[in-house]
Every structure is written in structure tokens, then in C-alpha cells.
Write a protein that holds these residues in place. Sequence first.
Motif, short mmCIF file in Angstrom:
data_model
loop_
_atom_site.label_atom_id
_atom_site.label_comp_id
_atom_site.label_asym_id
_atom_site.label_seq_id
_atom_site.Cartn_x
_atom_site.Cartn_y
_atom_site.Cartn_z
N GLU A 114 -44.17 13.69 24.93
CA GLU A 114 -42.73 13.92 25.03
C GLU A 114 -42.42 15.41 25.00
O GLU A 114 -41.61 15.91 25.78
N GLU A 115 -43.08 16.14 24.09
CA GLU A 115 -42.84 17.58 23.99
C GLU A 115 -43.34 18.31 25.22
O GLU A 115 -42.70 19.26 25.71
N ALA A 116 -44.48 17.88 25.76
CA ALA A 116 -45.02 18.52 26.97
C ALA A 116 -44.05 18.34 28.14
O ALA A 116 -43.77 19.30 28.87
N SER A 117 -43.54 17.13 28.32
CA SER A 117 -42.61 16.89 29.42
C SER A 117 -41.32 17.67 29.23
O SER A 117 -40.73 18.18 30.19
N ASN A 118 -40.89 17.82 28.00
CA ASN A 118 -39.68 18.58 27.71
C ASN A 118 -39.86 20.05 28.07
O ASN A 118 -39.01 20.67 28.72
N GLN A 119 -40.99 20.63 27.66
CA GLN A 119 -41.22 22.05 27.92
C GLN A 119 -41.46 22.32 29.40
O GLN A 119 -41.00 23.34 29.94
N GLN A 120 -42.17 21.44 30.08
CA GLN A 120 -42.36 21.64 31.52
C GLN A 120 -41.04 21.49 32.26
O GLN A 120 -40.78 22.21 33.23
N ALA A 121 -40.18 20.59 31.82
CA ALA A 121 -38.86 20.42 32.43
C ALA A 121 -38.02 21.69 32.25
O ALA A 121 -37.33 22.13 33.19
N ILE A 122 -38.08 22.29 31.08
CA ILE A 122 -37.35 23.55 30.84
C ILE A 122 -37.86 24.62 31.80
O ILE A 122 -37.07 25.36 32.40
#
Length: 281
Positions: free
Chosen positions: A105-113
Motif C-alpha cells: 500500500e505504501e509503495a503504491s502511494n509513493q509511486q502515485a505521488i
Amino acid sequence: MANTINTNVIVPDVYAQLVRDKIAGKVKVAQFLVNLGDLHGKVGETLTMPKWSYIGDAKDWNIATPMDVTQMKQTSTKATIKAIQAPAVKVADYDNEVELGNAIEEASNQQAIGVARKYDTDAIACALTSPLKYQLATKNTVTQAEMISILGLYGDDRDSADFDAIVIHSSFAPSFYAMDMFTSREKTMTKDGNGIAVNGCIGYFLDIPVVLSDRLYDATNQEGFILVMKKNAISIIPKENPFAETSRDASLRQTTIYLSQFYAMALTDDEAIVFAKTVLS
């Protein structure tokens, strides 16, 4: 002993959708892009994006004569096909199971940013090619009279419904909080809740949303700036939605997630955006 399923195996299509959903809530300027369809071509090639010319005003018609006919006229602009990537991330099964929080979840959030910021950077670069510009008197400050003058560059073609937003660097927020036309309840163009940030929007000026984005910053001259954006100003032609691929190292029970995308982007309406700052060159 029954076989077990590794629930940490990442499905790229599912992960990519997770990133796409997150990007939608993180873009500021790029949320107003117009999608012109699918991209065909190779990275580095240029393609043509259409610009339609206005056919002209209506006029009186003598019903005994044929109506005037005009050909749709189209100019064009060039855009370069780009390839972008978010930093790849490694997610270990152990970390995802044991550490506090969800690593995927955190990886997808940071890549989305990361992707959202790149969209915004490219969209802002397109906006700054607009021929419509206004020189502010003071860095990081805009007066109510200046905002009226900025909108005046559109002449009488400035219905609030035609605009996407007034996007500002956060340094301009105090200027808007000081404007009667932004804060006073006695003014018919203000709305309840002005000044409260909701999804980056702090309120309305003359019924046009005012959105914060600190990507609107000129590092050379050390000043923020303002973009007034009409609808359909900047167009994007994507090759795909952000595309996720994974590389699995079974010996470490670790997955590397790669995220990339191809697209072209350009200003496709030269009369749709005004940018304002003290240094215009």
C-alpha cells in the motif's frame, strides 16, 4: 501437508489500478488534462495535436439566400512522446507481513505521488508556453484588482463555467484571504467554506475554484506564480495507463515493482491559460 498460497505475490494489473486510483487524488494542474485518445509512435518522436479555429459569430440571414458555409479550420501543435518512470521499489514478503503498515500500500502511494508530480510538472511546462501572461507588481502577492485585470485578458469570454480553476502557489493564499471578493459573505460571488482547503481547493473567486499547488514555483527567480485555466487548455495522449511490472526473486522472497508510462502532452488552446508572476521571461 497441504499446499499454501503466497498471498504476497503482486498482480501487476491490480497494483497498477491501485496506483491509478491514487494518482487521481494527487494531481493539481494535471487533473484538468483532456485525453485525446491512444498514442501511436515511439519515444522521442513528435506527433501533431489538433487546434480548432473558431468558425465566426452568427449573423443576420436573408431566408431567400443560401446560408454561408465555412470549412472547419485546424491548426496544430507538436508534442514529443515521453517515457516516464517512478522509482522502482522492493517489497520483501517478511516486511509486508511483519512490519507495521502495509508495504505494498505504501509503495503504491509513493509511486502515485511521484507520477502525479511528474504529470503536474509537464502540464505546468505546457501552460507556461501560453502567449497570455500578466506581470504582477510584487512577488508572491496578488491584489484583487490584479486578479480582475488577469481575467480581463479574456475580454468578455469569461463565464465562470468555462474555467477549470485558478491554480496558485500557496504563497498567494494570504492574498486571497484578504480579498473581499473571496471572503465576504455580502459578496454574491463568494461561497460558504472559502478558505478551507478541500482536495487542494481553498474556495472560489468569481465562482472559479482556487486550487493550491506548490509545483507552481520559479526556482530561478524564487517566486511562485498563478495559472488561470480555462477548460480544454492542455491535452494528453497516453500510450497506456501507468503500467506496472514485477520481478520476483524467489531466493529472497522479494518482489521489485516497476512503474512506467508513455504519453505526449501539449497546450492545445492558446487563449485558454493566463500565467501571472513578476518575472515573465
